[in-house]
Design a protein around this motif. Structure first.
Motif, PDB file in Angstrom:
ATOM      1  N   GLU A 170      88.866  87.517 113.120  1.00 30.44           N
ATOM      2  CA  GLU A 170      89.044  88.242 114.380  1.00 30.44           C
ATOM      3  C   GLU A 170      90.143  87.584 115.206  1.00 30.44           C
ATOM      4  O   GLU A 170      91.009  88.254 115.778  1.00 30.44           O
ATOM      5  CB  GLU A 170      87.733  88.262 115.171  1.00 30.44           C
ATOM      6  CG  GLU A 170      86.671  89.154 114.580  1.00 30.44           C
ATOM      7  CD  GLU A 170      87.066  90.612 114.562  1.00 30.44           C
ATOM      8  OE1 GLU A 170      87.191  91.225 115.643  1.00 30.44           O
ATOM      9  OE2 GLU A 170      87.245  91.149 113.444  1.00 30.44           O
ATOM     10  N   PHE A 171      90.112  86.258 115.276  1.00 31.59           N
ATOM     11  CA  PHE A 171      91.136  85.553 116.056  1.00 31.59           C
ATOM     12  C   PHE A 171      92.487  85.575 115.346  1.00 31.59           C
ATOM     13  O   PHE A 171      93.517  85.851 115.954  1.00 31.59           O
ATOM     14  CB  PHE A 171      90.718  84.103 116.301  1.00 31.59           C
ATOM     15  CG  PHE A 171      91.739  83.326 117.088  1.00 31.59           C
ATOM     16  CD1 PHE A 171      91.752  83.374 118.473  1.00 31.59           C
ATOM     17  CD2 PHE A 171      92.710  82.564 116.453  1.00 31.59           C
ATOM     18  CE1 PHE A 171      92.704  82.689 119.205  1.00 31.59           C
ATOM     19  CE2 PHE A 171      93.664  81.868 117.164  1.00 31.59           C
ATOM     20  CZ  PHE A 171      93.662  81.932 118.548  1.00 31.59           C
ATOM     21  N   TRP A 172      92.477  85.284 114.047  1.00 31.66           N
ATOM     22  CA  TRP A 172      93.745  85.142 113.324  1.00 31.66           C
ATOM     23  C   TRP A 172      94.543  86.439 113.317  1.00 31.66           C
ATOM     24  O   TRP A 172      95.760  86.424 113.546  1.00 31.66           O
ATOM     25  CB  TRP A 172      93.487  84.687 111.898  1.00 31.66           C
ATOM     26  CG  TRP A 172      94.761  84.364 111.174  1.00 31.66           C
ATOM     27  CD1 TRP A 172      95.448  83.186 111.173  1.00 31.66           C
ATOM     28  CD2 TRP A 172      95.528  85.269 110.356  1.00 31.66           C
ATOM     29  NE1 TRP A 172      96.589  83.286 110.406  1.00 31.66           N
ATOM     30  CE2 TRP A 172      96.664  84.555 109.890  1.00 31.66           C
ATOM     31  CE3 TRP A 172      95.360  86.588 109.968  1.00 31.66           C
ATOM     32  CZ2 TRP A 172      97.624  85.133 109.072  1.00 31.66           C
ATOM     33  CZ3 TRP A 172      96.318  87.178 109.154  1.00 31.66           C
ATOM     34  CH2 TRP A 172      97.440  86.451 108.714  1.00 31.66           C
ATOM     35  N   THR A 173      93.909  87.556 113.046  1.00 36.24           N
ATOM     36  CA  THR A 173      94.633  88.824 113.017  1.00 36.24           C
ATOM     37  C   THR A 173      95.160  89.180 114.399  1.00 36.24           C
ATOM     38  O   THR A 173      96.265  89.719 114.531  1.00 36.24           O
ATOM     39  CB  THR A 173      93.741  89.963 112.493  1.00 36.24           C
ATOM     40  OG1 THR A 173      92.494  89.957 113.202  1.00 36.24           O
ATOM     41  CG2 THR A 173      93.468  89.811 111.010  1.00 36.24           C
ATOM     42  N   THR A 174      94.390  88.858 115.426  1.00 32.87           N
ATOM     43  CA  THR A 174      94.857  89.116 116.793  1.00 32.87           C
ATOM     44  C   THR A 174      96.048  88.230 117.123  1.00 32.87           C
ATOM     45  O   THR A 174      97.055  88.687 117.679  1.00 32.87           O
ATOM     46  CB  THR A 174      93.728  88.872 117.809  1.00 32.87           C
ATOM     47  OG1 THR A 174      92.603  89.694 117.477  1.00 32.87           O
ATOM     48  CG2 THR A 174      94.185  89.209 119.218  1.00 32.87           C
ATOM     49  N   ALA A 175      95.959  86.955 116.767  1.00 32.49           N
ATOM     50  CA  ALA A 175      97.055  86.022 117.058  1.00 32.49           C
ATOM     51  C   ALA A 175      98.323  86.383 116.306  1.00 32.49           C
ATOM     52  O   ALA A 175      99.435  86.261 116.832  1.00 32.49           O
ATOM     53  CB  ALA A 175      96.623  84.601 116.702  1.00 32.49           C
ATOM     54  N   ALA A 176      98.181  86.843 115.066  1.00 37.91           N
ATOM     55  CA  ALA A 176      99.343  87.112 114.224  1.00 37.91           C
ATOM     56  C   ALA A 176      99.969  88.480 114.486  1.00 37.91           C
ATOM     57  O   ALA A 176     101.198  88.622 114.415  1.00 37.91           O
ATOM     58  CB  ALA A 176      98.953  86.998 112.750  1.00 37.91           C
ATOM     59  N   TYR A 177      99.162  89.487 114.803  1.00 42.15           N
ATOM     60  CA  TYR A 177      99.674  90.854 114.867  1.00 42.15           C
ATOM     61  C   TYR A 177      99.483  91.532 116.222  1.00 42.15           C
ATOM     62  O   TYR A 177      99.980  92.637 116.427  1.00 42.15           O
ATOM     63  CB  TYR A 177      99.021  91.707 113.770  1.00 42.15           C
ATOM     64  CG  TYR A 177      99.346  91.213 112.389  1.00 42.15           C
ATOM     65  CD1 TYR A 177     100.535  91.580 111.758  1.00 42.15           C
ATOM     66  CD2 TYR A 177      98.490  90.348 111.714  1.00 42.15           C
ATOM     67  CE1 TYR A 177     100.854  91.105 110.497  1.00 42.15           C
ATOM     68  CE2 TYR A 177      98.800  89.871 110.447  1.00 42.15           C
ATOM     69  CZ  TYR A 177      99.973  90.256 109.844  1.00 42.15           C
ATOM     70  OH  TYR A 177     100.299  89.785 108.594  1.00 42.15           O
ATOM     71  N   ASN A 178      98.776  90.902 117.119  1.00 37.87           N
ATOM     72  CA  ASN A 178      98.585  91.456 118.457  1.00 37.87           C
ATOM     73  C   ASN A 178      98.642  90.312 119.461  1.00 37.87           C
ATOM     74  O   ASN A 178      97.765  90.153 120.303  1.00 37.87           O
ATOM     75  CB  ASN A 178      97.229  92.181 118.528  1.00 37.87           C
ATOM     76  CG  ASN A 178      97.067  92.995 119.793  1.00 37.87           C
ATOM     77  OD1 ASN A 178      98.014  93.165 120.569  1.00 37.87           O
ATOM     78  ND2 ASN A 178      95.866  93.499 120.032  1.00 37.87           N
ATOM     79  N   THR A 179      99.695  89.522 119.342  1.00 37.53           N
ATOM     80  CA  THR A 179      99.822  88.275 120.099  1.00 37.53           C
ATOM     81  C   THR A 179      99.649  88.438 121.609  1.00 37.53           C
ATOM     82  O   THR A 179      98.990  87.598 122.232  1.00 37.53           O
ATOM     83  CB  THR A 179     101.181  87.616 119.799  1.00 37.53           C
ATOM     84  OG1 THR A 179     101.344  87.517 118.381  1.00 37.53           O
ATOM     85  CG2 THR A 179     101.254  86.229 120.402  1.00 37.53           C
ATOM     86  N   PRO A 180     100.209  89.480 122.244  1.00 41.53           N
ATOM     87  CA  PRO A 180     100.033  89.592 123.697  1.00 41.53           C
ATOM     88  C   PRO A 180      98.572  89.662 124.133  1.00 41.53           C
ATOM     89  O   PRO A 180      98.237  89.272 125.254  1.00 41.53           O
ATOM     90  CB  PRO A 180     100.776  90.896 124.039  1.00 41.53           C
ATOM     91  CG  PRO A 180     101.765  91.068 122.943  1.00 41.53           C
ATOM     92  CD  PRO A 180     101.086  90.542 121.715  1.00 41.53           C
ATOM     93  N   SER A 235      92.474  81.497 130.153  1.00 38.19           N
ATOM     94  CA  SER A 235      92.143  82.533 129.172  1.00 38.19           C
ATOM     95  C   SER A 235      92.694  82.220 127.788  1.00 38.19           C
ATOM     96  O   SER A 235      92.169  82.709 126.786  1.00 38.19           O
ATOM     97  CB  SER A 235      92.681  83.891 129.644  1.00 38.19           C
ATOM     98  OG  SER A 235      94.095  83.864 129.760  1.00 38.19           O
ATOM     99  N   ARG A 236      93.752  81.402 127.726  1.00 42.18           N
ATOM    100  CA  ARG A 236      94.314  80.983 126.432  1.00 42.18           C
ATOM    101  C   ARG A 236      94.117  79.476 126.220  1.00 42.18           C
ATOM    102  O   ARG A 236      94.951  78.813 125.614  1.00 42.18           O
ATOM    103  CB  ARG A 236      95.805  81.312 126.373  1.00 42.18           C
ATOM    104  CG  ARG A 236      96.125  82.804 126.364  1.00 42.18           C
ATOM    105  CD  ARG A 236      97.626  83.028 126.254  1.00 42.18           C
ATOM    106  NE  ARG A 236      97.967  84.420 126.059  1.00 42.18           N
ATOM    107  CZ  ARG A 236      98.192  85.287 127.037  1.00 42.18           C
ATOM    108  NH1 ARG A 236      98.078  84.884 128.296  1.00 42.18           N
ATOM    109  NH2 ARG A 236      98.513  86.539 126.776  1.00 42.18           N
ATOM    110  N   ASP A 237      93.024  78.972 126.699  1.00 44.02           N
ATOM    111  CA  ASP A 237      92.683  77.552 126.638  1.00 44.02           C
ATOM    112  C   ASP A 237      92.895  77.001 125.220  1.00 44.02           C
ATOM    113  O   ASP A 237      92.134  77.290 124.305  1.00 44.02           O
ATOM    114  CB  ASP A 237      91.216  77.398 127.052  1.00 44.02           C
ATOM    115  CG  ASP A 237      90.771  75.946 127.121  1.00 44.02           C
ATOM    116  OD1 ASP A 237      91.457  75.076 126.545  1.00 44.02           O
ATOM    117  OD2 ASP A 237      89.730  75.683 127.731  1.00 44.02           O
TER     118      ASP A 237
END
Length: 302
Positions: A128-138, A76-78
């Motif tokens: 979409e990916f960057w904001t999730t990775a930076a601020y909603n990492t889990p 899922s985090r390939d």
């Protein structure tokens, strides 16, 4: 205090080489030790020299990452898939920027609309990916780009928009109907505002944001009422709604402009109604009062 084990010699009294001692990193919050201690807290010398020099602890970067199958191909985090999607979006963005500038300023052509649409597309999915990775990492996954899991309707809509741009380019008189510098400027403004509001909404909601409507409240869920959320409800939906309409105004699509507006209105009207039922269950009167004092800034919704 975190304790470290060490020996003053690598050879025992019988002349046999001892097995190396594993030195764990200090636990987070512990004060790093310049010298190791034995289990009875007796200081042990780590040097044969009279002048004791501090022995630095090994950096955590030198330790291997623990095995996580979700990071492997197919997980899922390939990481391979994340890198590939980022590379493709970055390349598309760079090529589209160059093409748009060339077709607008260097060799003016009506074909500028296609790479301009591609710029909007690539920026949206990267953010979409960057904001999730930076601020909603889990919650960050390889699918957080939303390139292949945003529904068939979304993929079809974008293909139809690109198709309308392409076909219209062969019929310049039709393409020019209803298209003015003002409409193009309004479209670009909506794209910028929509993208900014959506990305900031994801930042402000942080771990409370999810691309899927949640039917069960988690312990970490809180009602976000600050930032854009203090002005109106569902700013991420607001951002996507106006961003999508803005892209069609920008490129001069007429059929897709109407189609996007109708389909998105129906989608968000239904989605917000469902989501708010769950939010009332989660937060009760707090959400009811919040809903009374805020709107959605989408026509005839909420």
């Amino acid at each position: 205090m975190a304790r470290l084990s060490a020996t003053s010699s690598a050879v025992d009294t019988n002349g046999h080489i001892k097995e190396p001692t594993t030195v764990p990193l200090p636990a987070e919050g512990d004060v790093p030790l310049s010298k190791p201690f034995s289990h009875d807290d007796t200081e042990i010398s780590t040097s044969n020299n009279d002048d004791d020099e501090e022995t630095p602890l090994p950096s955590s970067d030198s330790y291997p990452v623990s095995h996580d199958p979700t990071l492997l191909p197919g997980g899922s985090r390939d990481l391979c898939f994340i890198g590939l999607q980022a590379f493709v979006l970055g390349s598309l963005f760079a090529l589209s920027i160059c093409a748009t500038i060339t077709l607008v300023f260097v060799q003016p052509s009506r074909w500028w609309r296609l790479p301009a649409f591609a710029i909007c597309f690539s920026v949206f999915h990267f953010m979409e990916f960057w904001t999730t990775a930076a601020y909603n990492t889990p919650s960050c996954r390889a699918s957080s780009f939303l390139l292949f899991n945003n529904g068939k309707a979304y993929a079809i809509a974008n293909l139809l928009a690109a198709l309308e741009i392409t076909i219209s380019a062969f019929f310049p008189e039709y393409q020019a109907i209803g298209v003015y510098p003002t409409t193009i400027a309004v479209g670009l403004t909506l794209v910028i505002i929509g993208q900014f509001v959506r990305s900031m909404a994801m930042v402000q909601a942080s771990t409370n944001f999810n691309h899927i409507v949640q039917s069960e409240r988690k312990d970490t869920h809180v009602l976000v009422t600050k930032g854009f959320y203090s002005v109106f409800r569902h700013p991420s939906y607001f951002g996507f709604f106006w961003w999508s309409i803005g892209t069609q105004l920008l490129v001069g699509n007429k059929v897709c402009l109407v189609g996007f507006a109708v389909v998105l209105w129906k989608f968000f009207n239904r989605r917000i109604a469902i989501e708010e039922k769950h939010l009332v269950m989660f937060f009760g009167d707090d959400y009811e009062n919040y809903r009374k004092r805020t709107g959605t800034l989408m026509p005839f919704i909420g």
